[in-house]
Design a protein around this motif. Structure first.
Motif, PDB file in Angstrom:
ATOM      1  N   UNK A  96       1.368  -5.144   8.294  1.00 54.55           N
ATOM      2  CA  UNK A  96       1.939  -5.501   9.349  1.00 54.55           C
ATOM      3  C   UNK A  96       3.099  -6.609   9.225  1.00 54.55           C
ATOM      4  N   UNK A  97       4.332  -6.705   9.715  1.00 50.86           N
ATOM      5  CA  UNK A  97       5.037  -7.482   9.703  1.00 50.86           C
ATOM      6  C   UNK A  97       4.576  -8.634  10.810  1.00 50.86           C
ATOM      7  N   UNK A 102       5.183  -3.264  13.415  1.00 50.82           N
ATOM      8  CA  UNK A 102       6.208  -3.092  12.569  1.00 50.82           C
ATOM      9  C   UNK A 102       5.484  -3.183  11.198  1.00 50.82           C
ATOM     10  N   UNK A 103       5.698  -2.594  10.203  1.00 52.68           N
ATOM     11  CA  UNK A 103       5.019  -2.556   8.884  1.00 52.68           C
ATOM     12  C   UNK A 103       6.180  -2.685   7.605  1.00 52.68           C
ATOM     13  N   UNK A 104       5.660  -3.593   6.739  1.00 51.72           N
ATOM     14  CA  UNK A 104       6.265  -3.552   5.598  1.00 51.72           C
ATOM     15  C   UNK A 104       5.241  -2.450   4.523  1.00 51.72           C
ATOM     16  N   UNK A 105       6.240  -1.604   3.737  1.00 46.50           N
ATOM     17  CA  UNK A 105       5.902  -0.667   2.781  1.00 46.50           C
ATOM     18  C   UNK A 105       5.973  -1.091   1.348  1.00 46.50           C
ATOM     19  N   UNK A 106       4.874  -0.465   0.780  1.00 44.91           N
ATOM     20  CA  UNK A 106       4.942  -0.688  -0.707  1.00 44.91           C
ATOM     21  C   UNK A 106       5.956   0.377  -1.233  1.00 44.91           C
ATOM     22  N   UNK A 107       6.264   0.459  -2.453  1.00 40.90           N
ATOM     23  CA  UNK A 107       7.102   1.486  -2.898  1.00 40.90           C
ATOM     24  C   UNK A 107       6.628   2.768  -3.402  1.00 40.90           C
ATOM     25  N   UNK A 108       5.115   2.974  -3.130  1.00 41.98           N
ATOM     26  CA  UNK A 108       4.554   4.252  -3.198  1.00 41.98           C
ATOM     27  C   UNK A 108       4.190   4.418  -4.447  1.00 41.98           C
ATOM     28  N   UNK A 109       2.959   5.284  -4.699  1.00 40.92           N
ATOM     29  CA  UNK A 109       2.702   6.034  -6.040  1.00 40.92           C
ATOM     30  C   UNK A 109       2.719   7.455  -5.737  1.00 40.92           C
ATOM     31  N   UNK A 110       3.631   8.086  -6.673  1.00 41.42           N
ATOM     32  CA  UNK A 110       3.968   9.662  -6.785  1.00 41.42           C
ATOM     33  C   UNK A 110       2.842  10.228  -7.724  1.00 41.42           C
TER      34      UNK A 110
ATOM     35  N   UNK B  40      12.121   9.319  -1.526  1.00 38.31           N
ATOM     36  CA  UNK B  40      10.773   9.310  -1.848  1.00 38.31           C
ATOM     37  C   UNK B  40      10.408   8.026  -2.129  1.00 38.31           C
ATOM     38  N   UNK B  41      10.723   6.973  -1.919  1.00 34.70           N
ATOM     39  CA  UNK B  41      10.191   5.618  -2.408  1.00 34.70           C
ATOM     40  C   UNK B  41       9.530   5.052  -0.799  1.00 34.70           C
ATOM     41  N   UNK B  42       9.396   3.643  -0.772  1.00 29.90           N
ATOM     42  CA  UNK B  42       8.743   3.025   0.047  1.00 29.90           C
ATOM     43  C   UNK B  42       9.658   2.944   1.597  1.00 29.90           C
ATOM     44  N   UNK B  43       9.207   2.813   2.628  1.00 31.55           N
ATOM     45  CA  UNK B  43       9.853   2.784   4.054  1.00 31.55           C
ATOM     46  C   UNK B  43      10.408   1.405   4.149  1.00 31.55           C
ATOM     47  N   UNK B  44      11.670   1.331   4.920  1.00 26.83           N
ATOM     48  CA  UNK B  44      12.103   0.183   5.213  1.00 26.83           C
ATOM     49  C   UNK B  44      12.442   0.061   6.645  1.00 26.83           C
ATOM     50  N   UNK B  45      11.969  -0.919   7.355  1.00 28.61           N
ATOM     51  CA  UNK B  45      11.993  -0.844   8.919  1.00 28.61           C
ATOM     52  C   UNK B  45      13.373  -1.366   9.241  1.00 28.61           C
ATOM     53  N   UNK B  46      14.098  -0.156  10.359  1.00 29.68           N
ATOM     54  CA  UNK B  46      15.397  -0.493  10.632  1.00 29.68           C
ATOM     55  C   UNK B  46      15.420  -1.312  11.958  1.00 29.68           C
ATOM     56  N   UNK B  89      11.486   8.278  12.790  1.00 27.98           N
ATOM     57  CA  UNK B  89      11.172   7.455  13.879  1.00 27.98           C
ATOM     58  C   UNK B  89       9.692   7.492  13.846  1.00 27.98           C
ATOM     59  N   UNK B  90       9.128   6.302  14.327  1.00 34.33           N
ATOM     60  CA  UNK B  90       7.493   5.998  14.406  1.00 34.33           C
ATOM     61  C   UNK B  90       7.461   5.270  15.977  1.00 34.33           C
TER      62      UNK B  90
END
Lengths: 114, 111
Positions: A96-97, A102-110, B40-46, B89-90
């Motif tokens: 969470x921010x 609202x949330x911060x996301x990591x870069x992901x694991x493919x 396909x990377x991480x999401x950024x809150x707008x 959207x979320x």
């Protein structure tokens, strides 16, 4: 803000094996979330990882398939067990921010499962 | 399905044009948010818009919310090639604390 890293960034695995994904945050957070994003699809919440208690899983996800650890307030792991090609996805952790809204996301694991 | 629907699924425009993406949902919400995902990377809150707000601006972004129609739109003005991404959207449904993501719009901005 928060800086989130994930390891590995990508992997190719054989069916029947397991992979553990790590998520590291540069600050202490109470809640961490794990999402799955199947190819070309949106994000689906797998579970919420709380420090000091068992993870809370969403409908359709079970602990035997996706065990989660949360040993402290900055770190969590998600294991994808007994993998099949259907598990090929991007797996993302988030925190969470200012609030859980609202949330911060990591870069992901493919992950690609053959 | 709990997921919101977004349209269009894909949008291709030229630099300088405006891009509009729409999101619809079925339940009552606390707020609605927009995120961007590059390759396909991480999401950024707008941007986040609360259920009692109708419009919000952030730089080249404008978000509207119509709770009577259960829909929201994201407008990107004067688009740039760097805006090429997927936009989701979320929402946070009333009484819950979890984000529920829409199906996403893939935006391609050509130079």
């Amino acid at each position: 803000s928060a800086v989130i890293s994930q390891k590995p960034s990508r992997d190719i695995c054989q069916r029947g094996t397991s992979l553990t994904i790590q998520c590291q945050v540069d600050s202490q957070v109470t809640m961490m979330f794990w999402y799955r994003q199947q190819p070309g699809q949106s994000l689906t919440l797998i579970a919420t990882a709380n420090q000091g208690s068992e993870a809370t899983y969403e409908s359709g996800f079970v602990i035997d398939k996706f065990p989660i650890s949360r040993p402290n307030l900055t770190f969590s792991t998600l294991t994808v067990s007994n993998m099949s090609p259907e598990d090929s996805s991007i797996y993302l952790c988030s925190v969470p921010l200012e609030s859980v809204e609202t949330q911060y996301f990591g870069p992901g694991t493919r992950l690609l499962v053959l | 399905s709990q997921q919101g629907e977004e349209d269009p699924q894909a949008l291709s425009i030229q630099e300088g044009e405006n891009a509009t993406m729409n999101c619809s949902y079925k339940t009552s919400i606390n707020n609605l948010q927009w995120y961007r995902q590059n390759s396909g990377r991480g999401l950024v809150h707008l941007i986040l818009i609360r259920s009692n707000e109708r419009e919000k601006h952030s730089g080249r972004l404008r978000v509207t919310l119509d709770t009577s129609k259960k829909s929201s739109s994201l407008l990107i003005t004067a688009s740039r090639a760097a805006d090429t991404a997927s936009y989701f959207c979320a929402r946070v449904n009333t009484g819950f604390q979890k984000l529920v993501f829409g199906t996403g719009t893939r935006l391609l901005v050509s130079p």
